[in-house]
Design an enzyme around this catalytic site. Structure first.
Site, PDB file in Angstrom:
ATOM      1  N   VAL A 177      -4.877 -74.587  15.855  1.00  0.00           N
ATOM      2  CA  VAL A 177      -5.028 -74.809  14.765  1.00  0.00           C
ATOM      3  C   VAL A 177      -6.819 -74.698  13.838  1.00  0.00           C
ATOM      4  CG1 VAL A 177      -4.234 -76.764  13.054  1.00  0.00           C
ATOM      5  CG2 VAL A 177      -3.213 -76.050  15.105  1.00  0.00           C
ATOM      6  N   CYS A 178      -7.546 -75.237  13.880  1.00  0.00           N
ATOM      7  CA  CYS A 178      -8.863 -74.953  13.235  1.00  0.00           C
ATOM      8  C   CYS A 178      -9.120 -73.436  13.207  1.00  0.00           C
ATOM      9  CB  CYS A 178      -9.745 -76.153  14.002  1.00  0.00           C
ATOM     10  SG  CYS A 178      -9.053 -77.546  14.147  1.00  0.00           S
TER      11      CYS A 178
END
Length: 152
Positions: free
Chosen positions: A45-46
């Site tokens: 996600v990052c």
């Protein structure tokens, strides 16, 4: 409690590489800053968020806005990850003192020892003009609200 729209942004002093730091005061009167906290490097996600920032980097630059992407990972790990994904904006480390900037902005998660997903758009005078804080399991749906050309 997180810093909110209209608040004076706390100064930060974050390591980029050994011996190189980025500070909010570096941009005072010259550039806006999009300060983006995220939990961990090398996570899906990052990485998705970092690539979204990179994809929109020209729009940020045209709006005189510097992007500073922050986690509590050590600076060497941050730079290795930045190179791996091909990002060209600033990846900064809030590793030591651990989470100091995240705490100042009210986005440090004491349970995980990492920041929440906190996004702060800071104008040239050092005022937060937009803020969004998401919980660790909540994806960021937007990195800024509305068009950047309104940022002065």
């Amino acid at each position: 409690m997180a810093i909110a729209t209209g608040d004076k942004a706390p100064e930060f002093d974050l390591e980029v590489r050994h011996g190189e730091h980025v500070r909010l005061s570096d941009f005072a009167g010259e550039r806006n800053v999009l300060l983006v906290f995220h939990p961990f490097a090398f996570t899906p996600v990052c990485e998705e968020e970092a690539l979204d920032l990179e994809e929109n980097l020209e729009a940020f630059r045209q709006a005189e806005t510097e992007v500073v992407f922050v986690s509590c990972d050590p600076s060497a790990a941050r730079q290795a990850w930045r190179e791996q994904i091909g990002a060209t904006f600033t990846f900064a480390s809030d590793f030591w003192g651990h989470g100091e900037a995240a705490k100042a902005y009210g986005v440090f998660n004491e349970v995980t020892g990492a920041p929440l997903r906190g996004t702060f758009l800071i104008d040239k005078t050092g005022t937060v003009i937009w803020a969004l804080v998401n919980q660790p399991d909540q994806r960021r749906e937007e990195l800024v609200s509305g068009p950047l050309h309104a940022v002065g």
